[in-house]
Scaffold this motif. Sequence first.
Motif, PDB file in Angstrom:
ATOM      1  N   TYR A  74       2.447  -5.422   3.556  1.00 25.71           N
ATOM      2  CA  TYR A  74       1.761  -6.377   4.425  1.00 25.71           C
ATOM      3  C   TYR A  74       2.172  -7.797   4.039  1.00 25.71           C
ATOM      4  CZ  TYR A  74      -1.306  -2.408   5.480  1.00 25.71           C
ATOM      5  OH  TYR A  74      -1.804  -1.185   5.855  1.00 25.71           O
ATOM      6  N   PHE A  98      -2.241   4.012   5.859  1.00 23.00           N
ATOM      7  CA  PHE A  98      -1.638   2.678   5.906  1.00 23.00           C
ATOM      8  C   PHE A  98      -0.544   2.567   6.969  1.00 23.00           C
ATOM      9  CE2 PHE A  98      -3.144   2.513   1.379  1.00 23.00           C
ATOM     10  CZ  PHE A  98      -4.027   1.452   1.545  1.00 23.00           C
ATOM     11  N   CYS A 148      -7.251 -10.621   4.042  1.00 26.65           N
ATOM     12  CA  CYS A 148      -6.307 -11.727   4.185  1.00 26.65           C
ATOM     13  C   CYS A 148      -7.074 -13.028   4.300  1.00 26.65           C
ATOM     14  CB  CYS A 148      -5.436 -11.517   5.425  1.00 26.65           C
ATOM     15  SG  CYS A 148      -4.246 -12.856   5.738  1.00 26.65           S
ATOM     16  N   VAL A 171      -7.696  -3.910   3.984  1.00 23.59           N
ATOM     17  CA  VAL A 171      -6.761  -4.975   3.647  1.00 23.59           C
ATOM     18  C   VAL A 171      -7.433  -6.311   3.959  1.00 23.59           C
ATOM     19  CG1 VAL A 171      -4.443  -5.908   4.000  1.00 23.59           C
ATOM     20  CG2 VAL A 171      -4.853  -3.451   4.281  1.00 23.59           C
ATOM     21  N   LEU A 211      -2.892 -11.741   0.645  1.00 20.42           N
ATOM     22  CA  LEU A 211      -3.529 -10.496   1.045  1.00 20.42           C
ATOM     23  C   LEU A 211      -3.817  -9.659  -0.184  1.00 20.42           C
ATOM     24  CD1 LEU A 211      -1.051 -11.045   3.386  1.00 20.42           C
ATOM     25  CD2 LEU A 211      -2.346  -9.210   4.445  1.00 20.42           C
ATOM     26  N   GLY A 221       0.848  -1.177   0.000  1.00 18.86           N
ATOM     27  CA  GLY A 221       0.000   0.000   0.000  1.00 18.86           C
ATOM     28  C   GLY A 221       0.890   1.235   0.000  1.00 18.86           C
ATOM     29  N   LYS A 225       3.506  -6.048   9.117  1.00 21.97           N
ATOM     30  CA  LYS A 225       3.452  -4.836   8.289  1.00 21.97           C
ATOM     31  C   LYS A 225       4.806  -4.144   8.375  1.00 21.97           C
ATOM     32  CE  LYS A 225       1.220  -0.917   9.605  1.00 21.97           C
ATOM     33  NZ  LYS A 225       0.089   0.040   9.779  1.00 21.97           N
ATOM     34  N   LYS A 276      -8.668  -2.213   8.529  1.00 27.56           N
ATOM     35  CA  LYS A 276      -8.325  -0.913   7.967  1.00 27.56           C
ATOM     36  C   LYS A 276      -7.529  -0.147   9.002  1.00 27.56           C
ATOM     37  CE  LYS A 276      -9.970   3.137   5.514  1.00 27.56           C
ATOM     38  NZ  LYS A 276     -11.132   3.859   4.943  1.00 27.56           N
ATOM     39  N   ILE A 284      -5.496  -5.407  -1.188  1.00 27.25           N
ATOM     40  CA  ILE A 284      -5.957  -4.121  -0.674  1.00 27.25           C
ATOM     41  C   ILE A 284      -7.045  -3.584  -1.587  1.00 27.25           C
ATOM     42  CG2 ILE A 284      -5.275  -1.779  -0.046  1.00 27.25           C
ATOM     43  CD1 ILE A 284      -2.396  -2.866   0.289  1.00 27.25           C
ATOM     44  N   ARG A 296     -10.382  -9.043   7.457  1.00 27.87           N
ATOM     45  CA  ARG A 296      -9.975  -7.779   6.842  1.00 27.87           C
ATOM     46  C   ARG A 296      -9.822  -6.723   7.936  1.00 27.87           C
ATOM     47  NH1 ARG A 296     -15.681  -6.659   3.667  1.00 27.87           N
ATOM     48  NH2 ARG A 296     -16.981  -6.488   5.522  1.00 27.87           N
TER      49      ARG A 296
END
Length: 637
Positions: free
Chosen positions: A333, A481, A442, A440, A431, A323, A345, A476, A433, A474
């Motif tokens: 990620y 980010f 996963c 995001v 993953l 991201g 991350k 956010k 985005i 998921r």
Amino acid sequence: MAKDFSTMEDSNRSSNPDIHQVIAASRRRFLQGGAAVTLASVLAPLAGCAALGQAQPKIGFKGIPVGMGDRLVVPEGYVATALAAWGEPVGIARNMPAFKMDGSNTADDQAVQMGMHHDGLAYFALDGSRRGLLAINHEYTDDGLLHVGGFNAMNAEKVRKSQNAHGLSVIEVELNNQQWQMVRPSRYARRLPMSAPFSVGGPAAGHPLMRTAADPEGRTVLGTLNNCASSKTPWGTYLSGEENFAFYFGGADKPTPDQSRWGARKDGLYAWDKHDARFDLKQNPNEYHRFGWVVELDPMDPTSTPVKRTALGRAAHEGAWVGVTRDGRAVVYSGEDARFEYIYKFVSRDKIAPAGNGLTQAQANRELLDHGTLYVARFDADGRGQWLPLVHGQGPLTAANGFADQGEVVIKARQASDLLGGTKMDRPEWLTIDPANGWVYCTLTNNSQRGTAGKPGVDAANPRANNVMGQIIRWKDEGDFDGRRFEWNLMVLAGDPANERAEAKGNIKGDIYACPDGIAFDQRGVLWIQTDAHATQMYQGELARIGNNQMLACDPATGETRRFLTGPTNCEVTGVALTPDGTTMFISIQHPGETPSDRSDPAQPGKFSNWPDYAAGGRPRSAAVVIRKLDGGVIGT
């Protein structure tokens, strides 16, 4: 990699809380009247591919039935063609040996041919949507198919051929008369097997734990192995994760605590440790530290050396996805496909540089992923979470606890995450985005050990015992980010509502599936989901009605999931990339004909599948596949 549950890694013996324990504490606070929110938002997953408020395009194709035969099926109006199968020469001038269906190609042949078991891939345009490069990784080998006579008895030459069937490939492809073809020879064509040099970047470069007799400086590693998912960066490079590297090493009769934490084995699954001293832990213990990284390749520069980006941490990496913050920094990620391991991350220190001064953008960002901060995720029971920094000297990550410097932190990222209290997850796979809103996603593909004796129990993010079906989570990040906190929920629980056991029903809205693995958003915002049930699971029990592995499209606006593709017998459907105009989709079909033991009988190579050649006396071959609409339109419309 093939997911034979008897060999699946399960190495996390840390005492840090899993989500189940966090929830228990939160539940007590709630019952005592001290909780600020209820648990409903995370304990009651949203049905189907649930909407997050954004308007999205509808899915325009008619869904297909479950697949049960040895063929690849796509909807009416579409065509799918195998493009670059295992053993095809990649296109290196004056070195293009043809594939031999009896397995008699030499190790040298295999070094310039497509490797085995294609997984992640990405498209890099040379001429828009008509000509480009495909970068593809090759996860592992089925030695029963690879060699004349199969795995027994292995010898040094068979091991070398197996090593040459791993790694990365770059091929040039072109659309001519509505047909995609490999361009051979091509100046871009490359094979990067286990003999290819990879540089080491980031804090582990030159570290004492990375040094070996063959590489006393600890800055050059030969090869990359067990590469799984992949992605394309905004600056035009290819990222690929080194996943289950522990399977290749042997000799750990009495493994050290560090080796045990990373799943070291007494005997490697491929006998490399018996014929190549690099993979014997007794002779070369530091070689073990040189795998488990995210590797970066510049496909556009055939003279470039790929790099292992150690700042992103060592793990059983499925892959890595980027991201971009509003101020232009990269955020990567990643997760690791192992039971009860972690999600990470990385936030770059520097901004993504533009092209210029004679450099392409890829070349201008050659050190971007070597500097920044690595975090591990902690998912809290109230639908919130926190990113915990893996930074030497902060908290417990000190010399007194076994971390001499930042290099040792990233080499021992699992141990560092244990101490920080990262959340033990259920096999985080791919993953992606959402470009519309920054959420995001996963895939947590499955975990049959969830809730068994001595293992973590059910919890908010992993709410089913004996979870053979998997789910998609998921989150956010707060603000951007690079936010240190996030909100999260479960997008969907995979399953079949016709099952009797409640934990296997799921809550899918639309066509059913199990074991989500590959996942990606296309340019229009449609979410594509791919599956990877193992040969020991398919066509029986709770998966009896789900059929072959498949790819589905999910419309986030309606929550509907619709089946788009089913693969041949016992294959995994993985890898997805589209041309810029969206009219061509590339995917990978991995291990068609997979056996329950993950190793084929050389006397019956086509016992389960003979895709894609269907040749007499042939053998199944993993392949990149190209998918087009007959009318030339956008995929999914």
